[in-house]
Design a protein around this motif. Sequence first.
Motif, PDB file in Angstrom:
ATOM      1  N   GLY A  96     -32.849  24.276   8.259  1.00 17.10           N
ATOM      2  CA  GLY A  96     -32.691  23.845   9.649  1.00 17.10           C
ATOM      3  C   GLY A  96     -31.863  22.574   9.760  1.00 17.10           C
ATOM      4  N   ASP A  97     -32.099  21.611   8.860  1.00 17.21           N
ATOM      5  CA  ASP A  97     -31.315  20.366   8.869  1.00 17.21           C
ATOM      6  C   ASP A  97     -29.847  20.652   8.560  1.00 17.21           C
ATOM      7  N   ALA A  98     -29.604  21.558   7.616  1.00 14.75           N
ATOM      8  CA  ALA A  98     -28.217  21.899   7.272  1.00 14.75           C
ATOM      9  C   ALA A  98     -27.497  22.559   8.451  1.00 14.75           C
ATOM     10  N   MET A  99     -28.208  23.436   9.177  1.00 10.57           N
ATOM     11  CA  MET A  99     -27.601  24.079  10.343  1.00 10.57           C
ATOM     12  C   MET A  99     -27.339  23.068  11.453  1.00 10.57           C
ATOM     13  N   ASP A 100     -28.250  22.109  11.636  1.00  6.26           N
ATOM     14  CA  ASP A 100     -28.029  21.059  12.640  1.00  6.26           C
ATOM     15  C   ASP A 100     -26.856  20.171  12.254  1.00  6.26           C
ATOM     16  N   ALA A 101     -26.725  19.861  10.964  1.00  5.69           N
ATOM     17  CA  ALA A 101     -25.621  19.017  10.507  1.00  5.69           C
ATOM     18  C   ALA A 101     -24.276  19.695  10.714  1.00  5.69           C
ATOM     19  N   ARG A 102     -24.263  21.014  10.741  1.00  7.92           N
ATOM     20  CA  ARG A 102     -23.026  21.767  10.969  1.00  7.92           C
ATOM     21  C   ARG A 102     -22.852  22.158  12.440  1.00  7.92           C
ATOM     22  N   CYS A 103     -23.665  21.546  13.312  1.00 14.63           N
ATOM     23  CA  CYS A 103     -23.561  21.739  14.763  1.00 14.63           C
ATOM     24  C   CYS A 103     -23.774  23.194  15.167  1.00 14.63           C
ATOM     25  N   TYR A 104     -24.706  23.858  14.501  1.00 15.42           N
ATOM     26  CA  TYR A 104     -25.009  25.235  14.862  1.00 15.42           C
ATOM     27  C   TYR A 104     -25.728  25.266  16.204  1.00 15.42           C
ATOM     28  N   SER A 105     -25.262  26.139  17.100  1.00 12.84           N
ATOM     29  CA  SER A 105     -25.833  26.211  18.451  1.00 12.84           C
ATOM     30  C   SER A 105     -26.125  27.641  18.880  1.00 12.84           C
ATOM     31  N   GLY A 106     -26.385  28.528  17.935  1.00 11.05           N
ATOM     32  CA  GLY A 106     -26.703  29.905  18.306  1.00 11.05           C
ATOM     33  C   GLY A 106     -25.459  30.738  18.555  1.00 11.05           C
ATOM     34  N   GLY A 107     -25.635  31.813  19.289  1.00  8.97           N
ATOM     35  CA  GLY A 107     -24.534  32.744  19.501  1.00  8.97           C
ATOM     36  C   GLY A 107     -23.698  32.475  20.730  1.00  8.97           C
ATOM     37  N   LYS A 108     -23.882  31.354  21.423  1.00  9.88           N
ATOM     38  CA  LYS A 108     -23.128  31.068  22.644  1.00  9.88           C
ATOM     39  C   LYS A 108     -21.687  30.699  22.306  1.00  9.88           C
ATOM     40  N   LYS A 109     -20.752  31.495  22.852  1.00  6.02           N
ATOM     41  CA  LYS A 109     -19.313  31.265  22.698  1.00  6.02           C
ATOM     42  C   LYS A 109     -18.948  31.086  21.228  1.00  6.02           C
ATOM     43  N   ARG A 110     -19.550  31.896  20.379  1.00  2.63           N
ATOM     44  CA  ARG A 110     -19.317  31.762  18.941  1.00  2.63           C
ATOM     45  C   ARG A 110     -18.236  32.743  18.512  1.00  2.63           C
ATOM     46  N   THR A 111     -17.256  32.273  17.766  1.00  5.20           N
ATOM     47  CA  THR A 111     -16.181  33.126  17.265  1.00  5.20           C
ATOM     48  C   THR A 111     -16.419  33.428  15.791  1.00  5.20           C
ATOM     49  N   LYS A 112     -15.662  34.380  15.249  1.00  7.62           N
ATOM     50  CA  LYS A 112     -15.821  34.804  13.867  1.00  7.62           C
ATOM     51  C   LYS A 112     -14.501  34.641  13.126  1.00  7.62           C
ATOM     52  N   PHE A 113     -14.597  34.128  11.928  1.00  6.36           N
ATOM     53  CA  PHE A 113     -13.408  33.971  11.096  1.00  6.36           C
ATOM     54  C   PHE A 113     -12.891  35.327  10.615  1.00  6.36           C
ATOM     55  N   LYS A 114     -13.821  36.223  10.279  1.00  5.25           N
ATOM     56  CA  LYS A 114     -13.457  37.549   9.783  1.00  5.25           C
ATOM     57  C   LYS A 114     -14.042  38.594  10.708  1.00  5.25           C
ATOM     58  N   LYS A 115     -13.172  39.318  11.406  1.00  6.07           N
ATOM     59  CA  LYS A 115     -13.616  40.334  12.343  1.00  6.07           C
ATOM     60  C   LYS A 115     -13.773  41.683  11.635  1.00  6.07           C
ATOM     61  N   LEU A 116     -14.782  42.423  12.051  1.00  6.20           N
ATOM     62  CA  LEU A 116     -15.059  43.723  11.441  1.00  6.20           C
ATOM     63  C   LEU A 116     -14.125  44.770  12.013  1.00  6.20           C
ATOM     64  N   ARG A 117     -13.564  45.591  11.124  1.00  4.83           N
ATOM     65  CA  ARG A 117     -12.665  46.667  11.547  1.00  4.83           C
ATOM     66  C   ARG A 117     -12.965  47.904  10.714  1.00  4.83           C
ATOM     67  N   PHE A 118     -12.972  49.050  11.379  1.00  7.70           N
ATOM     68  CA  PHE A 118     -13.178  50.315  10.682  1.00  7.70           C
ATOM     69  C   PHE A 118     -11.889  50.739   9.979  1.00  7.70           C
ATOM     70  N   GLY A 119     -12.045  51.301   8.786  1.00  3.99           N
ATOM     71  CA  GLY A 119     -10.899  51.772   8.011  1.00  3.99           C
ATOM     72  C   GLY A 119     -11.108  53.202   7.541  1.00  3.99           C
ATOM     73  N   TRP A 120     -10.228  53.640   6.671  1.00  2.00           N
ATOM     74  CA  TRP A 120     -10.309  55.025   6.204  1.00  2.00           C
ATOM     75  C   TRP A 120     -11.556  55.241   5.333  1.00  2.00           C
ATOM     76  N   ARG A 121     -12.005  54.208   4.647  1.00  2.00           N
ATOM     77  CA  ARG A 121     -13.232  54.348   3.857  1.00  2.00           C
ATOM     78  C   ARG A 121     -14.430  54.636   4.759  1.00  2.00           C
ATOM     79  N   ASP A 122     -14.453  53.985   5.919  1.00  9.20           N
ATOM     80  CA  ASP A 122     -15.554  54.195   6.856  1.00  9.20           C
ATOM     81  C   ASP A 122     -15.519  55.602   7.445  1.00  9.20           C
TER      82      ASP A 122
END
Length: 270
Positions: free
Chosen positions: A219-245
């Motif tokens: 919890g302290d580590a998440m607070d130190a990284r300014c974690y605020s839940g899922g509000k207006k949260r972006t993702k560095f790596k977006k999920l995409r379906f491919g031929w394997r899927d």
Amino acid sequence: MKDVAFGQYYPVTSFIHRMDPRLKILFLIAFITAIFLATSFYGLAACAFVMILIIAFSRVPFLKVLRALRGILFLVLFTAVINVFFFRGETVLWSWKFLTVTTEGLIFSAFLVCRLVLLVTCSSLLTYTTAPVELTDGIESLLTPLKWIRFPVHELALIMSIALRFIPILMDETERIKNAQKARGADFERGGLIKKIKSIVPVLIPLLLSALRRAEELGDAMDARCYSGGKKRTKFKKLRFGWRDLVGFFFGAALVTGVVLLRVYGVGAI
């Protein structure tokens, strides 16, 4: 404790590891559905064949997957014994007082054991081939429609991911505490059932304190990284379906369809 597979990730590069986590979760649901829809050994054999293919393409050692079954060995044996002695059948092989062994009981017991083995194997493979972060993103993406009713989807996915990740950590912590108590003279092997239960207390209390300490540090580590839940949260790596899927989707659809057809036409039903 070392054989607990849930929450463990096997880091290799394979066909299964590169699949979209959303598809793997859906495939797991379809696989479990097929296992419960199977009413014959033919259906379970189809599920087992698909499971062997998945293990081969995932590059996870087969013995490592089988080692996870040792964690439920007692449950498997208990289920087998109960069904062997108390399942009512017509062909009696052995009888003594209220215990009866029938041919139908042996067949049904073997069927349930195979079903349990497949259930545990497919569930453990999901965590073996999916990183905790990917698993969190996959669950959150699949539960996105619930956001319309203000359901905390991101928080739920995060809780599930942390719980899975903490399972092997707590198992290692339990092993260390147990070894430390043995070094202090604790005996976990001798004595009856009541004594063995009492001997667990010196392990549970330090384990509980360790779990609370780890939760507070997280919890302290998440607070130190300014974690605020899922509000207006972006993702560095977006999920995409491919031929394997797409290949995995067709495999899952073919498996469920085949098991349903075997159930409808009653092929080899027990």
